[in-house]
Scaffold this motif. Structure first.
Motif, PDB file in Angstrom:
ATOM      1  N   PRO A  23       0.839  -1.218   0.000  1.00  0.00           N
ATOM      2  CA  PRO A  23       0.000   0.000   0.000  1.00  0.00           C
ATOM      3  C   PRO A  23       0.862   1.251   0.000  1.00  0.00           C
ATOM      4  O   PRO A  23       1.861   1.328   0.724  1.00  0.00           O
ATOM      5  CB  PRO A  23      -0.800  -0.126   1.303  1.00  0.00           C
ATOM      6  N   ASP A  24       0.484   2.230  -0.792  1.00  0.00           N
ATOM      7  CA  ASP A  24       1.251   3.471  -0.880  1.00  0.00           C
ATOM      8  C   ASP A  24       0.328   4.553  -1.400  1.00  0.00           C
ATOM      9  O   ASP A  24      -0.391   4.340  -2.393  1.00  0.00           O
ATOM     10  CB  ASP A  24       2.452   3.299  -1.809  1.00  0.00           C
ATOM     11  N   HIS A  78      -6.398   4.738  -3.498  1.00  0.00           N
ATOM     12  CA  HIS A  78      -6.308   3.448  -2.826  1.00  0.00           C
ATOM     13  C   HIS A  78      -6.345   2.296  -3.821  1.00  0.00           C
ATOM     14  O   HIS A  78      -6.016   1.158  -3.464  1.00  0.00           O
ATOM     15  CB  HIS A  78      -7.460   3.299  -1.822  1.00  0.00           C
ATOM     16  N   GLN A 134      -1.379   0.809  -6.002  1.00  0.00           N
ATOM     17  CA  GLN A 134      -0.372   0.509  -5.002  1.00  0.00           C
ATOM     18  C   GLN A 134       0.958   0.271  -5.705  1.00  0.00           C
ATOM     19  O   GLN A 134       1.008   0.031  -6.906  1.00  0.00           O
ATOM     20  CB  GLN A 134      -0.782  -0.725  -4.187  1.00  0.00           C
TER      21      GLN A 134
END
Length: 548
Positions: free
Chosen positions: A56-57, A63, A66
């Motif tokens: 996740p980033d 969202h 990633q």
């Protein structure tokens, strides 16, 4: 630890792309299936290839997007893959924008169309005119049916030419336009109008000059089918192109939002101290978007007047200007391009070693320029003269005005190259007692108290590699008709490394198929081993440094 990672930013092309769809395929090509990035026996080599993980980033701002991260390669550096996703911003493209853009294409002056595009461009023009005339004829048929106006079949009995004869004349005229138009571009205007007249005659004769309802039913059905195909293919795909390239009041906001999203991702990567290198890999329309963003970000983060360069960077920029002055030819061969890219890499290294600098306000910046490579596939920038600019002369003017950056960059003026100074008039013996007066114009920029790279000099530092699969001159669906060359003084510069590839693949039991290769640049299409275009792609990205 600073500089322990590098980032690869993937920019997808036109169409209804799925988030992370293209990025996964790029990771598979550059990392998972590349047996050279890890040492033999490395614990991160699994049964399906080299391992990677999805993390996740929020640098992308979504969202649904990633990053994909890798373990350290054999040179010790890790790689993070990001996708710059913008399809949702352009998803509300209107049919009006599409038709407005297509009409702009057919109204461009034919002499501005490159020879390699005469046939595809002619076919597109004729298709648009045919669809428009058929749609208009269907409306007339509908009105005639509603109001019982029997205006068709009035000349059917006395017509001297039937449908097949008119079709033959149309094909003959098209052939003359393509053949003679390539020899004498000025004649393309003359040949276009007889072609449109033949198409008009064919549509009129088919709808109103033939007795019976069968032909008219076929024409109406064909129009409905073309409408469906427009909704299924042209609008989702070319609609993105129209929504981005068409500068109209109802598209400006979308263009702004696309660019701001890309700038936001690149700013976040530049501010992250763990990255010391960023590579942009862009396909199709994405190459146009990424090109725009590079230009905007350079003014903000490059060694321009916003972030005055260090002495080390000024020296590297000076070496760049000296190289360009010593290579004035309008054509650079592959050896010269390799030497030029070494000069570009030296500037990037100087910027990296200098790190963050004080900006023009005296504040220490949190970031410095990190983008080293720009890799494009199937880029419509090849057709910029009539897709983006208004012809050859307008395109050349926009390059001179530095709206369109090129490689190598155009000189600042007659005195300076990429590196310039506003202090030339202030540099005098009284003010700088004991300091020797510079003897060359380039040394003025190197030794003056203030000197910067100009705002159109992004490709003094960023190496540009372009790949294209040349389409068949007549059967343009064989190969990639959307992409093409971008190298050359009349295009985007002599300093671009360009690979003309020949992609073939197997499908439907057929070998060496070349049907629409626009999305095959990152696919290993070789029956055994690694395809040549994949080898070139991996080398251009350079995940693993040749020097530890």
């Amino acid at each position: 630890m600073a500089g322990e990672k590098q980032a690869i930013v993937v920019v997808h092309g036109m169409g209804e792309q799925r988030p992370m769809g293209m990025m996964r395929r790029i990771v598979d090509t550059l990392w998972t299936t590349d047996e050279t990035v890890l040492n033999a026996g490395d614990r991160h080599i699994g049964p399906d290839g080299n391992k990677s993980w999805i993390v996740p980033d929020l640098k992308t701002g979504s969202h649904d997007l990633q990053r994909i991260t890798t373990p350290p390669a054999k040179d010790g550096k890790r790689t993070d893959f990001y996708e710059f996703y913008y399809a949702d911003v352009l998803d509300d493209a209107k049919l009006r924008n599409l038709w407005r853009w297509l009409l702009r294409i057919i109204m461009v002056k034919p002499e501005y169309v490159a020879d390699r595009m005469v046939w595809p461009w002619s076919a597109l023009c004729f298709l648009i005119v045919l669809i428009g005339l058929v749609a208009f004829g269907v409306v007339l048929l509908g009105l005639g049916t509603i109001f019982e106006l029997q205006w068709w079949n009035l000349d059917g009995g006395s017509a001297r030419l039937n449908v097949w004869e008119i079709s033959f004349l149309g094909i003959l005229n098209l052939g003359l336009m393509v053949w003679l138009g390539r020899l004498i571009p000025k004649l393309r205007w003359i040949l276009r109008w007889p072609a449109y007249a033949v198409i008009t005659l064919l549509v009129y004769h088919s709808l109103f000059g033939i007795g019976g309802v069968e032909v008219r039913s076929f024409v109406v059905g064909g129009t409905v089918l073309m409408t469906i195909l427009t909704g299924m293919f042209f609008l989702p795909y070319l609609g993105d192109v129209a929504g981005y390239l068409g500068a109209h009041p109802d598209t400006v906001r979308r263009r702004h939002d696309v660019r701001e999203r890309g700038l936001g991702l690149l700013r976040a990567l530049h501010e992250d101290p763990t990255y010391d290198r960023v590579v942009i890999v862009a396909h199709s329309l994405g190459s146009v978007v990424a090109y725009d963003i590079l230009h905007l970000l350079w003014e903000e983060l490059g060694p321009t007047n916003e972030n005055p360069p260090s002495e080390r960077v000024r020296q590297a920029l000076y070496e760049h200007d000296r190289f360009v002055r010593n290579h004035q030819s309008r054509y650079w061969n592959s050896l010269t391009v390799d030497a030029y890219q070494a000069v570009q890499a030296n500037i990037a290294k100087a910027i990296r070693l200098s790190g963050a600098v004080e900006n023009k306000h005296g504040e220490k910046s949190r970031s410095y320029w990190k983008i080293t490579d720009f890799i494009t596939f199937g880029s419509p920038l090849s057709h910029a003269q009539f897709l983006i600019a208004r012809g050859v002369e307008n395109f050349e003017k926009l390059k001179e005005e530095r709206l369109f950056p090129v490689a190598p960059p155009r000189s600042y003026n007659e005195d300076f190259g990429v590196l310039y100074t506003p202090d030339k008039l202030e540099f005098n013996e009284e003010k700088y007692a004991g300091m020797p007066i510079p003897q060359s114009s380039a040394e003025w920029a190197l030794k003056a108290p203030r000197a910067f790279a100009h705002h159109g000099a992004v490709f003094s530092t960023v190496k540009w590699t372009n790949m294209f699969d040349e389409h068949h001159p007549l059967m343009f669906w064989q190969g990639d008709v959307l992409g093409g060359p971008v190298k050359g003084y009349s295009l985007f510069g002599r300093g671009i490394k360009e690979h003309k590839v020949h992609i073939t693949y197997s499908k439907f039991g057929l070998d060496r198929l070349r049907l629409i290769t626009h999305t095959r640049y990152w696919s290993n299409t070789a029956i055994s081993g690694v395809a040549d275009h994949i080898v070139k792609f991996r080398k251009a990205v350079g995940l693993v440094s040749s020097k530890k």
